[in-house]
Design a protein around this motif. Structure first.
Motif, PDB file in Angstrom:
ATOM      1  N   ASP A   3      -7.526   9.920  -4.737  1.00 59.61           N
ATOM      2  CA  ASP A   3      -7.167   8.754  -5.496  1.00 59.61           C
ATOM      3  C   ASP A   3      -5.792   9.032  -6.529  1.00 59.61           C
ATOM      4  OD1 ASP A   3      -7.129   6.419  -6.710  1.00 59.61           O
ATOM      5  OD2 ASP A   3      -9.006   6.704  -7.776  1.00 59.61           O
ATOM      6  N   GLN A  17       1.231   3.541   3.561  1.00 59.61           N
ATOM      7  CA  GLN A  17       2.089   2.979   2.262  1.00 59.61           C
ATOM      8  C   GLN A  17       3.425   2.639   3.042  1.00 59.61           C
ATOM      9  OE1 GLN A  17       1.505   3.064  -1.215  1.00 59.61           O
ATOM     10  NE2 GLN A  17       3.362   1.789  -0.889  1.00 59.61           N
ATOM     11  N   GLN A  68      -2.976   5.043  -3.134  1.00 58.22           N
ATOM     12  CA  GLN A  68      -2.625   4.306  -4.487  1.00 58.22           C
ATOM     13  C   GLN A  68      -1.735   5.198  -5.000  1.00 58.22           C
ATOM     14  OE1 GLN A  68      -6.342   1.396  -5.795  1.00 58.22           O
ATOM     15  NE2 GLN A  68      -6.658   3.558  -5.963  1.00 58.22           N
ATOM     16  N   SER A 128      -4.295   6.595  -8.204  1.00 54.06           N
ATOM     17  CA  SER A 128      -3.916   5.973  -8.868  1.00 54.06           C
ATOM     18  C   SER A 128      -3.668   6.176 -10.627  1.00 54.06           C
ATOM     19  CB  SER A 128      -5.017   4.809  -8.922  1.00 54.06           C
ATOM     20  OG  SER A 128      -6.178   5.272  -9.280  1.00 54.06           O
ATOM     21  N   THR A 148      -4.540   1.460  -0.564  1.00 53.22           N
ATOM     22  CA  THR A 148      -5.833   1.670  -1.398  1.00 53.22           C
ATOM     23  C   THR A 148      -6.691   2.665  -0.845  1.00 53.22           C
ATOM     24  OG1 THR A 148      -7.100   0.128   0.244  1.00 53.22           O
ATOM     25  CG2 THR A 148      -5.628  -0.856  -1.592  1.00 53.22           C
TER      26      THR A 148
END
Length: 821
Positions: A666, A26, A699, A668, A725
């Motif tokens: 994850d 990131q 994410q 997201s 990702t």
């Protein structure tokens, strides 16, 4: 393979997407592509945005006037040729419906029927100027009328007022006789004061909500909740009219289990049923049902009708005429409507008398009336492609109720049945409301007294038949059960609470239960392990996509909710359950240490308890003690070797308690994280780090990263452990595993070379290493290769920069280590 399959495969290959890029953390991505923070939203920025809209200009004033008076914009687009005729026909049709429904629902509110006609007049005119919907019919509505009647009954009981009759000796014209008197005038005055107080309070509440732009609050009243509530309220409406159908008397109750008490009175008084009233009710209901079902709603006949048959008005007129000529009241004791005053009621100040006693009822009535009205308005707006402003609707309903409370009109709302008829007949705008109001005012000024002989059972029959649509909502339960068990439960709980407790309690229980379902679903959301779809960088739930495969030594965990104080413990337990639990690993370590201590203690006992016969004899040889026997020396040497081996095995077992080396979260689906969420993430990372398990984040949304920054989270989880990702995180973990395995192989080879025996059998100074053995044991980085990953193209040295997972660098260190592949 046939030609069709080959063509599909070729098309699939042509549509493939191949992308080559570096692995992005990131921080790398933000640095390379100039990532920043979201625009701040606080009170200051909100005030500045509102201030920019406030301009003292003619266009700004014009927009404000058109927004507050929507009818100006509607009339500016009005086409007299095409719209006026349709509005007049629809207005006459709806006006005809207003007359019987207004009188019937006026009776439902415990007030005389004429007050329902007032509700069909004043609010309709005001809504023409302030409302944004073109197709709804505002006026009396069964559920709202019932709630107003319930509030009025509470007020009467608080003052101990009940209907009373007594005989009194009266002298008139020199004659003395006894006359039966009652307190109906006092009761009507008290009922009006409470009804107008409720109406005024509802109007003020709705107007304030509109001014504060709080129209969005209706989102907490879901469709299953509204459906269950209105169906439960329909049970109360039905029960309140049973006494008129049978011509019996029964008490009015409020509060929990009022339906049970009401039906107790009904069954106890059934022997006193008025036969004429009951027969008239059955005939009216039969006529209403047949005409509505087989004529007005018949798909073959309905398109041929220019307007629905006004069967309610026909029944009212027939009932009035038959009652007048047959003298039903005098001969058969059938209850009739009675006196209907002529004209418009004068303004009054009843609204302020008991205002402080009706606040709680007003809140419930106001919310229900607004929710039902806006729901119908939005349905028609979506169907006819225009917009409805919920905040302006609140202002319109509030203004209608405030104004009407000074003219003896109780709370108004949108009627479902009238609105559907108005739209089906072809209404274009709210000019329909003006036409219907003209018809109602004619009844108030001229025709009203002619309905004095109308039997109450006729109005009750109209109400009961109109409830058919609400009771058909029971059919929704089957679909709700198939679609969502939670929506099914919301409907059932709301209906049960409304029917058994009371209308206001039912609404409260329904809202609370609905919010609890949201809290429970957010507190215990779905979580899963993701696997890689072979040949892609796509990761899916392995329980849904059977083709998805887990990556060796890596667990990818997804939590389908925001991470906040209410679900942090569930997040932690779900993560440990699906991946690896540090607490279980701690128990394994304790068992290994306990076994190790037992082994060491056993070996120590062997040394201490050795027999004297095994002790070596020593002799002096030039000042040195020489052992004559070597038995004990052999035993001790073996013991030391075993102890070292046990220690080595224990350490090796501790490091190999689990094959999971990396856990990727994850993020997201995590929309936001609060301070408790950050705390539990820190705890998870620390607990897993103790067993050499690295946690990566993938994410993360901007709001989540900002929370990490403000809480100092990066002191626990380095910035280079956060990837843009899932695939970047997986490839990074694989490369780190490969580089560590290469280092371990080189270290083992070096240890083997150092521990190899000399070639001459013990001469260390002149020993020569076996060349073949050395070549077989030596492993270099150049001869090693990364794990086979068909899903990822491993970048070369010039493309890829990768941080060592074991190197805990500070966030400001920009010198990234390179992994040579």
């Amino acid at each position: 393979m046939d030609g069709g399959e080959a063509g599909e495969d070729e098309a699939f290959v042509e549509d493939m997407v191949v992308i080559e890029r570096p692995i992005y953390t990131q921080s790398d991505f933000d640095e390379g592509f100039e990532g920043g923070k979201r625009p701040e939203r606080n009170v200051r920025t909100w005030a500045q945005g509102k201030a920019k809209k406030c301009e003292c200009s003619c266009p700004c004033v014009g927009r404000f006037i058109r927004q507050f008076l929507p009818f100006l914009g509607i009339l500016s687009e009005y086409n007299i040729r095409t719209d006026l005729v349709a509005d007049i026909i629809a207005g006459l049709t709806v006006g005809i419906m207003h007359i019987p429904q207004g009188m019937a629902y006026g009776q439902l509110s415990t007030l005389p029927p004429v007050f329902g006609l007032y509700v069909s007049f004043f609010p309709v005119i005001l809504y023409f100027f302030l409302g944004t919907s073109k197709h709804v019919s505002i006026g009396t509505f069964a559920v709202v009328s019932l709630m107003v009647g319930s509030a009025v009954d509470k007020g009467l009981r608080s003052h101990g007022l009940v209907p009373r009759t007594w005989n009194e000796t009266v002298t008139e014209g020199g004659k003395t006789f006894e006359k039966t008197l009652d307190n109906s005038a006092e009761l009507l005055d008290m009922k009006l004061k409470y009804a107008m107080a409720v109406t005024f309070a509802v109007g003020v509440l709705q107007f304030l909500l509109g001014m504060l732009r709080l129209g969005f609050l209706t989102v907490y009243l879901s469709d299953p909740l509204i459906s269950g509530f209105t169906t439960g309220a329909a049970c109360h409406v039905f029960t309140s009219q049973v006494k008129h159908i049978f011509g019996i008397s029964m008490g009015r109750y409020s509060g929990p289990f009022k339906l049970i008490y009401s039906y107790r009175d009904v069954f106890m008084n059934l022997p006193e049923t008025n036969a004429v009233t009951f027969i008239a009710s059955l005939l009216c209901m039969l006529l209403l049902f047949v005409v509505k079902e087989y004529i007005n709603n018949n798909p073959k006949i309905k398109p041929k009708l220019k307007m629905p048959v006004p069967i309610e008005l026909i029944v009212v007129v027939l009932g009035t005429l038959i009652s007048y000529f047959v003298k039903l009241e005098k001969k058969y004791d059938v209850k009739i409507v009675g006196d209907i005053p002529i004209g418009i009621p004068p303004p009054n100040l009843y609204a302020f008398t008991y205002l402080n006693e009706v606040i709680a009822d007003a809140i419930a009535i106001g919310i229900v009336a607004f929710a039902i009205s806006v729901s119908m308005a939005k349905i028609f707006a979506n169907k006819h492609d225009y917009t409805v402003d919920s905040n302006q609707e609140l202002l319109a309903y509030g203004a209608c109720n405030i104004f009407s409370s000074f003219f003896s009109s109780f709370v108004s709302a949108v009627s479902l049945s009238r609105s559907l008829v108005q739209e089906n007949v072809g209404s274009k705008t709210q000019v329909t409301g003006l036409v219907s109001s003209c018809l109602v005012v004619v009844v108030l000024l001229v025709v009203g007294p002619y309905f004095e002989t109308l039997p109450n059972c006729v109005l009750a029959s109209i109400i009961l038949v109109a409830l058919k649509g609400m009771f058909k909502q029971f059919l929704e339960l089957k679909n709700l059960w198939k679609i969502s068990v939670i929506d099914f439960a919301v409907w059932l709980v709301t209906f049960s609470a409304t029917a058994l407790l009371d209308v206001d309690f039912g609404l409260l229980v329904g809202v609370v239960f609905g919010l609890l379902t949201v809290i429970i679903r957010s507190q215990r959301p779905y979580s899963c392990i993701l696997g890689q779809v072979p040949g892609t960088d796509i990761y899916k739930d392995i329980s849904v996509y059977k083709v998805a495969e887990e990556t060796p030594n890596i667990k990818i965990f997804r939590f389908d909710s925001a991470l906040f104080f209410a679900n942090t413990e569930f997040f932690k337990s779900s993560l440990y359950k699906l991946t690896v639990n540090p607490n279980d690993l701690k128990e394994k370590v304790k068992k290994l240490n306990k076994r190790k201590k037992k082994e060491e203690k056993g070996q120590l006992n062997i040394q201490v308890d050795a027999p004297d016969t095994l002790k070596p004899e020593t002799t002096s040889n030039g000042g040195k003690e020489v052992q004559n026997g070597n038995t004990q020396g052999v035993v001790l040497a073996d013991t030391n070797v075993d102890t070292d081996a046990a220690s080595s095995n224990g350490t090796r077992d501790t490091q190999n308690l689990t094959d999971i080396q990396y856990i990727i979260l994850d993020c997201s689906t995590i929309s936001y994280v609060d301070s408790m969420g950050v705390k539990v993430l820190r705890q998870v990372i620390s607990e897993l780090k103790a067993f050499n398990i690295t946690v990566y984040l993938a994410q993360c949304k901007s709001s989540v990263r900002e929370m990490f920054e403000s809480t100092g989270f990066y002191n626990t989880g380095p910035r280079h452990y956060m990837f843009i990702t899932i695939h970047d995180a997986v490839v990074s973990a694989q490369l780190n595993q490969w580089s560590i395995s290469v280092e371990n192989e080189n270290a083992e080879a070096t240890n083997e070379n150092n521990s190899a025996p000399p070639a001459d059998g013990g001469n260390e100074n002149n020993g020569v290493e076996d060349g073949q053995t050395s070549r077989d044991a030596a492993v270099s980085l150049d001869s090693a290769s990364p794990p086979d990953n068909t899903n990822t193209k491993v970048p070369d040295q010039s493309e890829t920069k990768q941080k060592d997972s074991s190197d805990m660098k500070s966030p400001d260190d920009n010198d990234l280590e390179r992994t040579e592949v």
